[in-house]
Design an enzyme around this catalytic site. Structure first.
Site, PDB file in Angstrom:
ATOM      1  N   LEU A  41       0.834  -1.198   0.000  1.00 37.63           N
ATOM      2  CA  LEU A  41       0.000   0.000   0.000  1.00 37.63           C
ATOM      3  C   LEU A  41       0.874   1.256   0.000  1.00 37.63           C
ATOM      4  CD1 LEU A  41      -2.543  -1.116   2.759  1.00 37.63           C
ATOM      5  CD2 LEU A  41      -2.727  -1.411   0.287  1.00 37.63           C
ATOM      6  N   PRO A  42       1.616   1.488  -1.086  1.00 38.88           N
ATOM      7  CA  PRO A  42       2.413   2.720  -1.125  1.00 38.88           C
ATOM      8  C   PRO A  42       1.499   3.931  -1.026  1.00 38.88           C
ATOM      9  CG  PRO A  42       2.509   1.547  -3.236  1.00 38.88           C
ATOM     10  CD  PRO A  42       1.698   0.724  -2.307  1.00 38.88           C
ATOM     11  N   HIS A  43       1.942   4.926  -0.276  1.00 36.49           N
ATOM     12  CA  HIS A  43       1.103   6.098  -0.077  1.00 36.49           C
ATOM     13  C   HIS A  43       1.953   7.296   0.308  1.00 36.49           C
ATOM     14  CE1 HIS A  43       1.541   4.115   3.832  1.00 36.49           C
ATOM     15  NE2 HIS A  43       1.509   5.326   4.350  1.00 36.49           N
ATOM     16  N   ALA A  44       1.434   8.474   0.005  1.00 41.05           N
ATOM     17  CA  ALA A  44       2.093   9.716   0.390  1.00 41.05           C
ATOM     18  C   ALA A  44       1.112  10.865   0.235  1.00 41.05           C
ATOM     19  CB  ALA A  44       3.337   9.958  -0.478  1.00 41.05           C
TER      20      ALA A  44
END
Length: 161
Positions: free
Chosen positions: A64-67
């Site tokens: 779950l890559p997130h930024a």
């Protein structure tokens, strides 16, 4: 909150071309950059900064890559599948096959956390993961993700009586 609120069918990638974390994050960032008029490299750098704090691979073949980004005006996401799997630093040591990237405006920290929790709950369902893995194309992946999605429960504010 439902996945369809922030994941559009045009942001589903049925087979990621990247074979390492940076190139996978570029694949996931491309449809968002195009839709939002932003630079893919800027989005990738934001995701990589978050990955530097610790892998967003949660196990069971999911990451779950997130930024958060100052230039975004809305919460949005992309989804990508890698049938071969990508080494992504998962605690279980397994490659990641399903990537759900979340891109949030800087000032929407609450929505960011709610989206992460919701996606974690949805992809925590083995049937949904299997449906996404076995889907024939992007449309089928999208339908698999949203057809079994249930709204997250609304949690009242702490000050509510």
């Amino acid at each position: 909150m439902k996945l369809a609120d922030f994941l559009g069918p045009d942001a589903v990638i049925p087979e990621l071309q990247g074979r390492d974390p940076r190139s996978v994050l570029a694949d996931l960032s491309a449809p968002i950059a195009e839709a939002e008029g932003l630079s893919t490299s800027e989005l990738v750098e934001g995701l990589l900064e978050r990955e530097a704090l610790g892998s967003t691979a949660v196990g069971d073949g999911v990451a779950l890559p997130h930024a958060r980004f100052a230039k975004l005006t809305r919460l949005t996401a992309s989804f990508g599948r890698s049938r071969a799997g990508i080494p992504f630093g998962a605690a279980d040591g397994e490659p990641v096959h399903l990537f759900f990237a979340i891109f949030t405006p800087e000032d929407l920290a609450g929505a960011h956390l709610k989206a992460l929790a919701h996606v974690s709950r949805v992809l925590g369902n083995p049937a949904i993961r299997e449906a996404a893995l076995s889907a024939a194309d992007a449309d089928e992946i999208y339908r698999a993700l949203i057809s079994n999605d249930r709204p997250s429960p609304v949690v009242p504010d702490r000050g509510a009586t």
